[in-house]
Scaffold this active site. Structure first.
Site, short mmCIF file in Angstrom:
data_model
loop_
_atom_site.label_atom_id
_atom_site.label_comp_id
_atom_site.label_asym_id
_atom_site.label_seq_id
_atom_site.Cartn_x
_atom_site.Cartn_y
_atom_site.Cartn_z
CG HIS A 10 -40.95 -51.89 -21.25
ND1 HIS A 10 -39.65 -51.55 -21.54
CD2 HIS A 10 -40.97 -53.26 -21.18
CE1 HIS A 10 -38.92 -52.66 -21.65
NE2 HIS A 10 -39.70 -53.70 -21.43
CD GLU A 24 -41.75 -56.08 -22.74
OE1 GLU A 24 -41.29 -56.67 -21.75
OE2 GLU A 24 -41.03 -55.59 -23.65
CG HIS A 77 -40.44 -57.06 -18.29
ND1 HIS A 77 -40.05 -55.92 -18.94
CD2 HIS A 77 -40.22 -56.82 -16.97
CE1 HIS A 77 -39.60 -55.04 -18.07
NE2 HIS A 77 -39.69 -55.56 -16.86
CD GLU A 142 -38.57 -61.10 -20.31
OE1 GLU A 142 -39.62 -60.73 -20.90
OE2 GLU A 142 -37.52 -60.45 -20.34
#
Length: 178
Positions: A10, A24, A77, A142
């Site tokens: 992101h 995040e 992430h 993640e």
């Protein structure tokens, strides 16, 4: 020595998942920079897709990784779920359950589980651009659920250990190539 792309997910106008003001994109960047420092201290060359709060599309990031001739691509992430505190743990996503990316993912997960994260496994996601348009083994980690208080607490309390765990999984895999 190996060249590893570290992709902080992101950035810029794309915050990724958000929970109680936590974004995040911020966690991903902090982790990517910390992981990179550890890799560099161990003789691994690192290419960062971003070192500040900027946005590039996943396609742009994949092309960058290909252009620099990286040996591995690791995208950082935080996960999210429909309801707060619904799920917990880490998972690493790969294009295929076979090959070097899957080995890298398993090693990262094993190291993160040793820190205290619940291991949700290595899971195939063949529709993610950073996994299906990169020419090198690529994984998307993640690092816990951003909307699970226990995962945030673990990340905050064991931030350095978390970064080291991901770096150790990478170093173990890079060492296989040496």
């Amino acid at each position: 020595m190996a060249l590893v792309v570290l992709d902080a997910g992101h950035g810029g106008e794309n915050p990724g998942a958000v929970y109680r003001g936590r974004q995040e994109k911020d966690d991903a960047l902090s982790l990517a920079m910390a992981i990179g420092r550890i890799l560099e201290q161990n003789g691994v060359d690192v290419y960062y897709t971003r070192t500040g709060d900027v946005y590039e599309s996943p396609g742009q990031k994949a092309m960058e990784g290909n252009a620099v001739g990286a040996d591995y691509y690791v995208s950082i992430h935080r996960n999210s779920s429909p309801y707060p505190n619904q799920y917990t743990g880490i998972e690493t996503l790969v294009y295929s359950q076979y090959g070097e990316a899957a080995r890298l993912a398993s090693r990262i997960n094993r190291q993160l589980a040793a820190v205290g994260y619940e291991d949700q496994g290595v899971n195939v996601r063949d529709n993610l651009v950073v996994l299906n348009r990169t020419r090198m083994p690529a994984v998307l980690v993640e690092v816990g659920f951003i909307n699970t208080d226990a995962d945030n607490r673990l990340l905050d309390e064991k931030f350095e250990e978390t970064a080291r765990a991901i770096a150790e999984g990478i170093l173990e895999t890079v060492g296989d190539r040496a």
